[in-house]
Design a protein around this motif. Structure first.
Motif, PDB file in Angstrom:
ATOM      1  N   GLY A  53    -127.955  62.509 -79.988  1.00 56.33           N
ATOM      2  CA  GLY A  53    -129.329  62.430 -80.473  1.00 56.33           C
ATOM      3  C   GLY A  53    -130.282  62.192 -79.327  1.00 56.33           C
ATOM      4  N   GLU A  54    -131.479  62.614 -79.512  1.00 58.57           N
ATOM      5  CA  GLU A  54    -132.468  62.540 -78.440  1.00 58.57           C
ATOM      6  C   GLU A  54    -132.845  61.088 -78.180  1.00 58.57           C
ATOM      7  OE1 GLU A  54    -134.192  64.283 -75.431  1.00 58.57           O
ATOM      8  OE2 GLU A  54    -132.976  65.284 -76.946  1.00 58.57           O
ATOM      9  N   GLY A  55    -133.492  60.472 -79.185  1.00 59.80           N
ATOM     10  CA  GLY A  55    -134.059  59.147 -78.946  1.00 59.80           C
ATOM     11  C   GLY A  55    -133.035  58.046 -78.908  1.00 59.80           C
ATOM     12  N   SER A  56    -131.850  58.315 -79.422  1.00 59.61           N
ATOM     13  CA  SER A  56    -130.926  57.211 -79.650  1.00 59.61           C
ATOM     14  C   SER A  56    -129.714  57.227 -78.728  1.00 59.61           C
ATOM     15  CB  SER A  56    -130.476  57.242 -81.110  1.00 59.61           C
ATOM     16  OG  SER A  56    -130.114  58.558 -81.494  1.00 59.61           O
ATOM     17  N   ALA A  57    -129.683  58.138 -77.758  1.00 59.10           N
ATOM     18  CA  ALA A  57    -128.522  58.211 -76.864  1.00 59.10           C
ATOM     19  C   ALA A  57    -128.272  56.873 -76.183  1.00 59.10           C
ATOM     20  CB  ALA A  57    -128.720  59.309 -75.819  1.00 59.10           C
ATOM     21  N   GLY A  58    -127.016  56.478 -76.148  1.00 55.62           N
ATOM     22  CA  GLY A  58    -126.650  55.204 -75.546  1.00 55.62           C
ATOM     23  C   GLY A  58    -126.458  54.094 -76.558  1.00 55.62           C
ATOM     24  N   SER A  59    -127.080  54.217 -77.722  1.00 56.48           N
ATOM     25  CA  SER A  59    -126.879  53.217 -78.779  1.00 56.48           C
ATOM     26  C   SER A  59    -125.546  53.475 -79.481  1.00 56.48           C
ATOM     27  CB  SER A  59    -127.977  53.315 -79.846  1.00 56.48           C
ATOM     28  OG  SER A  59    -129.258  53.311 -79.282  1.00 56.48           O
ATOM     29  N   VAL A 115    -120.478  55.598 -79.821  1.00 47.35           N
ATOM     30  CA  VAL A 115    -121.693  55.615 -79.016  1.00 47.35           C
ATOM     31  C   VAL A 115    -122.376  56.981 -79.126  1.00 47.35           C
ATOM     32  CG1 VAL A 115    -122.625  55.453 -76.663  1.00 47.35           C
ATOM     33  CG2 VAL A 115    -120.825  53.885 -77.423  1.00 47.35           C
ATOM     34  N   ILE A 116    -123.673  56.961 -79.390  1.00 47.03           N
ATOM     35  CA  ILE A 116    -124.442  58.199 -79.503  1.00 47.03           C
ATOM     36  C   ILE A 116    -124.633  58.781 -78.105  1.00 47.03           C
ATOM     37  CG2 ILE A 116    -126.639  59.202 -80.261  1.00 47.03           C
ATOM     38  CD1 ILE A 116    -126.820  56.848 -82.289  1.00 47.03           C
ATOM     39  N   GLU A 117    -124.282  60.053 -77.971  1.00 47.39           N
ATOM     40  CA  GLU A 117    -124.333  60.722 -76.668  1.00 47.39           C
ATOM     41  C   GLU A 117    -125.661  61.436 -76.474  1.00 47.39           C
ATOM     42  OE1 GLU A 117    -121.683  60.646 -74.672  1.00 47.39           O
ATOM     43  OE2 GLU A 117    -120.269  59.745 -76.101  1.00 47.39           O
ATOM     44  N   LYS A 118    -125.952  61.720 -75.214  1.00 49.51           N
ATOM     45  CA  LYS A 118    -127.007  62.665 -74.924  1.00 49.51           C
ATOM     46  C   LYS A 118    -126.452  64.058 -75.243  1.00 49.51           C
ATOM     47  CE  LYS A 118    -130.264  63.903 -71.306  1.00 49.51           C
ATOM     48  NZ  LYS A 118    -131.086  64.482 -72.425  1.00 49.51           N
ATOM     49  N   TRP A 119    -127.227  64.875 -75.911  1.00 54.36           N
ATOM     50  CA  TRP A 119    -126.760  66.190 -76.379  1.00 54.36           C
ATOM     51  C   TRP A 119    -126.531  67.124 -75.194  1.00 54.36           C
ATOM     52  CZ3 TRP A 119    -124.439  69.704 -78.769  1.00 54.36           C
ATOM     53  CH2 TRP A 119    -124.927  71.000 -79.005  1.00 54.36           C
ATOM     54  N   ASP A 120    -125.296  67.583 -75.078  1.00 52.68           N
ATOM     55  CA  ASP A 120    -124.918  68.503 -73.996  1.00 52.68           C
ATOM     56  C   ASP A 120    -123.768  69.364 -74.491  1.00 52.68           C
ATOM     57  OD1 ASP A 120    -124.056  69.852 -71.808  1.00 52.68           O
ATOM     58  OD2 ASP A 120    -123.717  68.082 -70.566  1.00 52.68           O
ATOM     59  N   PRO A 121    -124.039  70.627 -74.766  1.00 51.90           N
ATOM     60  CA  PRO A 121    -122.989  71.476 -75.344  1.00 51.90           C
ATOM     61  C   PRO A 121    -121.818  71.677 -74.393  1.00 51.90           C
ATOM     62  CG  PRO A 121    -124.949  72.767 -74.795  1.00 51.90           C
ATOM     63  CD  PRO A 121    -125.321  71.340 -74.618  1.00 51.90           C
TER      64      PRO A 121
END
Lengths: 325, 325, 325, 325
Positions: D35-41, D58-64
């Motif tokens: 998710g955009e705003g929540s990466a790292g949470s 853990v929510i990741e930064k979106w990277d295909p």
């Protein structure tokens, strides 16, 4: 007689409510509006239902050095941002400050109008009480004055509608979908409103030290504010009600009710409702107070204060009954 | 000058809103209130925020033979229940009927005040339009008068807040838990409001037969009414807006806006908002109208009519801006 | 394995929520539904979204002598109306009573499932706690067990959504227009929920006498319940949080959070949220608890209890996350 | 069998609803969230009620390019932002795109699951229909297939809850105080949803050109979507209902009702409700459709599509009844 008034902070909820009340006021003529986000717009662009005669007024960028000829200024600015600018407003312009920067500050009178109208009448600088304090203080004042409760042991469970959180520029915490059906406590054991309340409670109670617990909650409704206050004291319910009715005997905006007050009773008005339920065997008094957080909690109270310092009838422009339903 | 007025139907939402407006009116003095469920109570028992001077007025059982000395009566009774009783009110007492029993009835003028103030001024018996009709008719009138749409092919998709369903004595279909988060179409292809709208559309359109499709919806909000109307016509958006601005050039309560109107713009007011979006290539005109169903849709409109037949300024007691937020 | 279950009281909110949960439950098969107002209707007439396989089930008139072959009955009847009838249900049919008639009654176990699952497991008659008590007791239990607060001095300020007032057949006090934007305290110093809470607090606290002040409020939202509880005790915030996390270490439906809990966190779920804020210098502990009044406060808790007495995993049919937004 | 799934766009409403449904799904195991705003949470920081087993993810930064081993990805990204990134997801990972970038795009099947399940079953790339289109198309399909209405003359008056406007990062237009009690038309005569609807209506209607008028409205409720559709056709009400019941005879999520559908009937579910009212004398058919904009309008439909392409029962994880009240 026409009194030339201005509003600074027109973009916020408090400023908007001041506009609504001034638009229908028999003696105030709005000649100036200033706001951060809306400078350059006409009033009608921001407030599509404003009366035709005010529609074309252009919202100015706020600048105390560029005021038109004014008798009175309503200031509704975010706390922490107004002290310097308001100090530059000419002395000839009376000010009612809806914001939080001048409460219990030298040179300003604390505008608790239902209790101390005479202190306010002669003043040129009035600081409006905050919305939580006014509901709390109006409700407790008769009990404190009559010595019916202990100032040192007061628990205030406070609940406000979302407009109480301010407009804020679109914080997603206050989005409709996030907030609807959501009741939230916040600011536990923090003390933003505390000094204002403690100082006044000590004055009302004859000097004894105040001891307060204060817990605010955000309620999914637009307007309305209720405080449920748990006090120590041996008075009966009837004694509390009688004390309040006597204390506010000739005050036009106070309503002491047998039933617990409901927030909708005050909606859109400058009224302050209160009731009490006591259990002397347990040394317990529960005091309840209701106001509209934008009415008695902000702009309504400000107009009442403006009436007082302008030599007008206290109720001018504030005579309507609340909006229901 | 004080005009002695009464309200019958004070227990309902329309009657309550009439009370609110009369309480703040500069020329009307409330001397009589009657209601079914509330007879015997004081006003303050039902309306805790009513001004002190009205608090003790006792609500009467409705009896046209036992009226006090009155100049004007506001009637807000359920449709089908008022014809006989109102016929017994003395001719000397002017009547504005908020209810539905006297629309397009002989001896009564149809009180579409924003359009036909002159027809109303001399009358002593005025039938207020219904809430859906007034929003629809005010919005379409300029287009019909200018021949910009075909009266025979009009689709009205109407949406009202829950107070539009009336108070009704506690129908659980309108309970909070059942209604919140619930949007409901109802009354499909039924025709309660149809004759009233068709008759007037034909008058406004110069006689051509009206053909209407009307679908009301109940929206989870207390107040507010929006009609979205799909018409056939080759005018442009600008032509529609111009026609409306010209038609309502000097009318105090009408607002023609470039943006689609929103229900909250009108909340608590007697305003009527309208806008238009047209696609001449498709022979399509979309007309949108907003009112507060209890304001212009009921009690506000009634006070406007009462002002007209009392020789007062049309805006007396109706000058406030809408409640926002 | 399929367990044959029934619901009596299907017309009310508690019964309807039980239906929703049972419809998605992996082991329960609904074979019987009874209700006062809806007898004779098919389930789909009352619940248009019920799964196809349940749509045609006809709602019966409630008669304990005419039950089909059942393993378990969920009872959700108005308080005061169920004792005699439920006594006539055959012993072979297990009962979970969502209503208020069997709490702390001989022959019934008090079904506080997050705290005492082992007491419940072997039982055939379980009385669900009330919605206010379960939120209060779950939140206070860890503090009482660890001796961190005084049972004799507890102030509970409770807030519930409108569905907590029950369906009731259309009381106009709970109409949308009357209730929206309206926050109301009620039942001041009355004691309906008191004995249930006092008894359990004394058990949890090791026998010391409980002293409670309890003030409920009705909040304009459909679901959700929050208790804000003011206690005396010298523990720190961290000690309270640690005590709760240890107490509920392996319990699936409890969530101890650092932030104050919000009602929407629990919506549609069987979860119980809690947090704490303490000021040891003032001998003050504020405990906050959130549940969905129809979930953990009624039907969710009932399904949890039914799982326990049926030998199923405690979480069967209750595994979904809350509905958000 | 456990199918390893991921969600990208977890911060938005669609992604959050996908999480809720996956958490209770019998075959899907969530192993990736971005998710955009929540990466790292952690998930529990954003969704406090998530089941314990998912809490620590853990929510990741979106990277295909950095996906874990996945069987299926739910994508819920803002329109216009996903095409390039989703093209880089390995072919071995099936995708259901809730967003708007792949509707009627080569290589993607249009996932109108209640109508064309067989087209979807064999696919690896499914584009979910938009919320307005799915309500419209599901409702009109039976009439178009049976030739009961003219595709060239369809007026769609659409109403959605505020969550339909997306989360958006706190646009103050969607603030609670600004939106509550506010019904707003928007996007008049604009065509964002038009091509998607027109293309499919032409397919469903056998090729005739579609002519649509589409007016969306924002309704003060969190969830829910209703379309009221005005069509030309000479069928009776009964013929329309019969056509729909036959068309959807064995489809698990469609409900054809005699009464006009209400948005709350669908709340929290994947159901699609529809009803019809016709007046053959006027060549008029009114079609009404209801969905939950986050259920059948987004995440529910996505799970249904994911079930279809995973060889699971179409109803897996979607069997619950709607949330009521």
């Amino acid at each position: 007689m026409s009194i030339r008034v201005g509003i600074v902070g027109i973009s916020g909820f408090g400023g908007g409510e001041a506009l609504r009340l001034i638009a229908a006021h028999p003696a105030f003529e709005l000649v100036y509006a200033a706001g951060e986000g809306s400078a350059g717009s006409r009033l009608v662009d921001r407030f599509p239902g404003v009366p035709h005669r005010l529609a074309g007024l252009v919202i100015e960028k706020w600048d105390p050095a560029a005021l038109p000829d004014l008798d009175l200024l309503f200031a509704s600015l975010p706390t922490g941002t107004s002290a310097e600018a308001l100090a530059r407003v000419p002395e000839t312009v009376k000010i009612v400050d809806i914001g939080g920067d001048h409460r219990h500050v030298e040179g300003w009178v604390y505008g608790l109008a239902d209790i101390w109208p005479d202190r306010i009448r002669g003043s040129r600088r009035v600081a409006n009480p905050g919305c939580f304090p006014v509901a709390t203080l109006n409700t407790l004042a008769p009990l404190l004055a009559a010595g019916l409760i202990e100032p040192g042991n007061i628990v205030i469970d406070a609940k406000t509608g979302i407009s109480g959180a301010g407009r804020g520029g679109g914080d997603s915490r206050f989005g409709y979908a996030e907030t609807n059906e959501n009741l939230q406590p916040y600011g536990l054991l923090q003390h933003v409103h505390m000094p204002e309340m403690e100082t006044t409670i000590e004055q009302l109670g004859g000097g004894s030290a105040a001891g307060l617990v204060f817990t605010p909650h955000l309620v999914p409704m637009t307007r309305g504010l209720l405080v449920t206050i748990y006090c120590r004291g041996s008075a009966s319910t009837a004694q509390c009600l009688d004390a309040a009715r006597e204390f506010y005997a000739d005050r036009p905006f106070v309503r002491v009710t047998d039933r617990p007050p409901q927030t909708k009773w005050a909606s859109g008005s400058n009224l302050s409702f209160m009731s009490y339920a006591a259990d002397p065997d347990r040394n317990l008094v529960i005091a309840m107070g209701v106001v509209d957080n934008l009415g008695k909690g902000a702009a309504g109270h400000a107009v009442q204060n403006a009436n007082l310092i302008s030599g007008l009838p206290e109720t001018a422009g504030l005579e309507g009954a609340p909006v229901w339903p």
